[in-house]
Design a protein around this motif. Structure first.
Motif, mmCIF file in Angstrom:
data_model
loop_
_atom_site.group_PDB
_atom_site.id
_atom_site.type_symbol
_atom_site.label_atom_id
_atom_site.label_comp_id
_atom_site.label_asym_id
_atom_site.label_seq_id
_atom_site.Cartn_x
_atom_site.Cartn_y
_atom_site.Cartn_z
ATOM 1 N N ARG A 170 108.568 123.645 10.585
ATOM 2 C CA ARG A 170 107.845 123.549 11.850
ATOM 3 C C ARG A 170 108.064 124.836 12.635
ATOM 4 N N PRO A 171 107.176 125.178 13.573
ATOM 5 C CA PRO A 171 107.391 126.381 14.379
ATOM 6 C C PRO A 171 108.770 126.365 15.038
ATOM 7 N N ALA A 172 109.368 127.555 15.178
ATOM 8 C CA ALA A 172 110.747 127.641 15.673
ATOM 9 C C ALA A 172 110.911 126.965 17.023
ATOM 10 N N LEU A 173 109.952 127.163 17.926
ATOM 11 C CA LEU A 173 110.077 126.566 19.250
ATOM 12 C C LEU A 173 110.043 125.044 19.168
ATOM 13 N N ALA A 174 109.199 124.501 18.309
ATOM 14 C CA ALA A 174 109.132 123.047 18.137
ATOM 15 C C ALA A 174 110.432 122.517 17.551
ATOM 16 N N ARG A 175 111.061 123.290 16.679
ATOM 17 C CA ARG A 175 112.340 122.868 16.101
ATOM 18 C C ARG A 175 113.409 122.762 17.183
ATOM 19 N N TYR A 176 113.508 123.768 18.035
ATOM 20 C CA TYR A 176 114.488 123.709 19.114
ATOM 21 C C TYR A 176 114.194 122.550 20.065
ATOM 22 N N ARG A 177 112.933 122.337 20.337
ATOM 23 C CA ARG A 177 112.563 121.262 21.266
ATOM 24 C C ARG A 177 112.912 119.896 20.683
ATOM 25 N N SER A 178 112.728 119.733 19.371
ATOM 26 C CA SER A 178 113.026 118.443 18.751
ATOM 27 C C SER A 178 114.521 118.158 18.729
ATOM 28 N N VAL A 179 115.331 119.226 18.633
ATOM 29 C CA VAL A 179 116.787 119.053 18.572
ATOM 30 C C VAL A 179 117.403 118.980 19.962
ATOM 31 N N LEU A 180 116.966 119.851 20.863
ATOM 32 C CA LEU A 180 117.605 119.992 22.175
ATOM 33 C C LEU A 180 116.881 119.260 23.293
ATOM 34 N N PHE A 213 121.533 128.187 26.344
ATOM 35 C CA PHE A 213 120.911 128.699 25.135
ATOM 36 C C PHE A 213 119.477 129.053 25.483
ATOM 37 N N GLU A 214 119.117 130.312 25.258
ATOM 38 C CA GLU A 214 117.801 130.806 25.663
ATOM 39 C C GLU A 214 116.991 131.255 24.459
ATOM 40 N N VAL A 215 115.724 130.866 24.441
ATOM 41 C CA VAL A 215 114.785 131.423 23.468
ATOM 42 C C VAL A 215 113.647 132.069 24.239
ATOM 43 N N LEU A 216 113.195 133.192 23.724
ATOM 44 C CA LEU A 216 112.074 133.917 24.318
ATOM 45 C C LEU A 216 110.863 133.683 23.440
ATOM 46 N N THR A 217 109.799 133.162 24.030
ATOM 47 C CA THR A 217 108.639 132.767 23.246
ATOM 48 C C THR A 217 107.358 133.284 23.880
ATOM 49 N N GLY A 259 104.260 129.359 20.197
ATOM 50 C CA GLY A 259 105.181 128.546 19.411
ATOM 51 C C GLY A 259 106.182 129.332 18.606
ATOM 52 N N ALA A 260 106.060 130.671 18.600
ATOM 53 C CA ALA A 260 107.019 131.514 17.891
ATOM 54 C C ALA A 260 108.222 131.783 18.794
ATOM 55 N N VAL A 261 109.279 132.325 18.215
ATOM 56 C CA VAL A 261 110.478 132.685 18.977
ATOM 57 C C VAL A 261 110.810 134.140 18.690
ATOM 58 N N TRP A 262 110.887 134.938 19.735
ATOM 59 C CA TRP A 262 111.211 136.353 19.581
ATOM 60 C C TRP A 262 112.711 136.601 19.604
ATOM 61 N N ASN A 263 113.415 135.817 20.396
ATOM 62 C CA ASN A 263 114.851 136.039 20.537
ATOM 63 C C ASN A 263 115.513 134.699 20.831
ATOM 64 N N GLU A 264 116.776 134.549 20.418
ATOM 65 C CA GLU A 264 117.496 133.291 20.610
ATOM 66 C C GLU A 264 118.975 133.596 20.736
ATOM 67 N N TRP A 265 119.544 133.299 21.920
ATOM 68 C CA TRP A 265 120.949 133.611 22.145
ATOM 69 C C TRP A 265 121.468 132.892 23.371
ATOM 70 N N LEU A 266 122.777 133.047 23.602
ATOM 71 C CA LEU A 266 123.424 132.464 24.762
ATOM 72 C C LEU A 266 123.401 133.458 25.912
ATOM 73 N N VAL A 267 123.084 132.950 27.107
ATOM 74 C CA VAL A 267 123.062 133.765 28.316
ATOM 75 C C VAL A 267 123.822 133.027 29.409
ATOM 76 N N ARG A 268 124.183 133.736 30.465
ATOM 77 C CA ARG A 268 124.880 133.112 31.582
ATOM 78 C C ARG A 268 123.924 132.226 32.364
ATOM 79 N N ALA A 269 124.391 131.056 32.793
ATOM 80 C CA ALA A 269 123.585 130.164 33.628
ATOM 81 C C ALA A 269 123.303 130.844 34.967
ATOM 82 N N PRO A 270 122.121 130.624 35.538
ATOM 83 C CA PRO A 270 121.755 131.332 36.771
ATOM 84 C C PRO A 270 122.727 131.115 37.923
ATOM 85 N N ASP A 271 123.316 129.924 38.029
ATOM 86 C CA ASP A 271 124.203 129.632 39.151
ATOM 87 C C ASP A 271 125.676 129.850 38.815
ATOM 88 N N ALA A 272 125.973 130.403 37.642
ATOM 89 C CA ALA A 272 127.367 130.614 37.221
ATOM 90 C C ALA A 272 127.837 132.004 37.634
#
Length: 203
Positions: A66-76, A107-111, A116-129
């Motif tokens: 399945r498209p990468a973005l749909a995979r993340y959405r189904s899991v998370l 966990f951030e993905v750039l789409t 439905g594609a994913v250009w980047n996927e990584w951990l980033v700091r939360a906006p309020d942290a």
């Protein structure tokens, strides 16, 4: 998060906990100590981690994935936030999900918008942290910061090619405890710092 039963069955849904185990499994290659601590905190076995990673790889490498973005959405599930971004001339969105193991990260993905594609996927700091205080080499401890935080703190940093799609490197200069500048290679997995190597000092 409390302990969960070990021996998770392959027929069970792939859950956010399983996804955290996937993140940890890749990090264990470079930094096993914190990973072991996290595994114990989650109440899972090494076999659970291996099985979660095997199932994730099977999904990614499926002949009909399945498209990468749909995979993340189904899991998370639905993302906590969706933020418009502009990359060059292209419109995209940054989707972010909370990660219980790291409460101050997301966990951030750039789409691309509507792709439905994913250009980047990584951990980033939360906006309020609160971001980490990064001033010296000693501040660059495992799991202390993300790629963009290290790059900003020790600019200019030079990106290095990682050894796998989920790995990144930065070549940067950071002062040691005495104030002497040191040339450092910082290695990141899923965007989170794993280890540093000092290659020498700047003349």
């Amino acid at each position: 998060m409390g302990p969960v039963p070990t021996g998770r069955r392959t027929t069970e849904p792939f859950t956010p906990l399983d996804f955290q185990l996937v993140l940890l499994r890749r990090m264990a290659d470079h930094n096993p100590g914190p990973v072991e601590d996290a595994r114990h905190a989650l109440g899972v076995s090494p076999a659970d981690m291996r099985e979660a990673n095997r199932r994730w790889q099977a999904m990614v490498r499926s002949p009909r994935p399945r498209p990468a973005l749909a995979r993340y959405r189904s899991v998370l599930g639905e993302p906590e936030s969706r933020t418009p971004r502009r990359v060059g001339e292209l419109d995209c969105e940054a989707w972010r999900w909370p990660v219980p193991l790291w409460p101050t990260l997301r966990f951030e993905v750039l789409t691309p918008v509507a792709a439905g594609a994913v250009w980047n996927e990584w951990l980033v700091r939360a906006p309020d942290a609160e971001p980490p205080a990064l001033h010296t080499l000693e501040d660059l401890t495992p799991w202390s910061c993300t790629v963009d935080e290290a790059a900003r703190a020790f600019a200019p940093a030079r990106p290095l090619e990682g050894s796998a799609p989920t790995r990144w490197g930065l070549a940067l200069t950071a002062p040691d405890a005495s104030g002497a500048p040191r040339e450092v290679v910082a290695e990141f997995t899923w965007g989170l710092l794993q280890r540093t190597a000092v290659s020498g000092s700047r003349p």
